[in-house]
Scaffold this motif. Sequence first.
Motif: not given
Length: 166
Positions: A141-152
């Motif tokens: 685990l590298l940490g939390e992140t904002e991730f785009e899924y599904p696109p938009g």
Amino acid sequence: MTGVRIEPWGEDGLDLLRQLNAPEVRAHTGGPETDGQVVARHGRYVRFAGTGQGCMYTVVLPDGARVGSVGYWERDWRGARVYELGWAVLPAYQGRGLATAAVRAAVAAASARRSRRWAHAYPSVGNPASNAVCRKTGFTLLGETEFEYPPGHLMRSNDWRLDLTG
């Protein structure tokens, strides 16, 4: 679970993909898609194996039942080309270690290609089952992140990383 295998996604996978489009399966990935989106996804999965950029697989039980999907594909992440992994298991088969076995098999396939050092998975921070799969399969685990899924759609995810050369 012993005997679980993965098979490259084939033309016969559309019904399974429709079943995996259930609200309880897609709860952490933006919700169900329209049938048109599912049909388009199925077409991409079928064509994907020949691209050299990754592969989608069907999760198959020893009795031949097709109960999920798993795959890896290339993506750019923080300045590096990596593999991303994703998976889903039908609700009736969850909690049996199938996703863990399938992810291990997909990691072995990705590692055998010897084309990327790192594999990442980005489960929602609110998805304890998928985060547990990452832990059980050796991801860090590298940490939390904002991730785009599904696109938009931005979601709060955990960034898990695995060294494919180890």
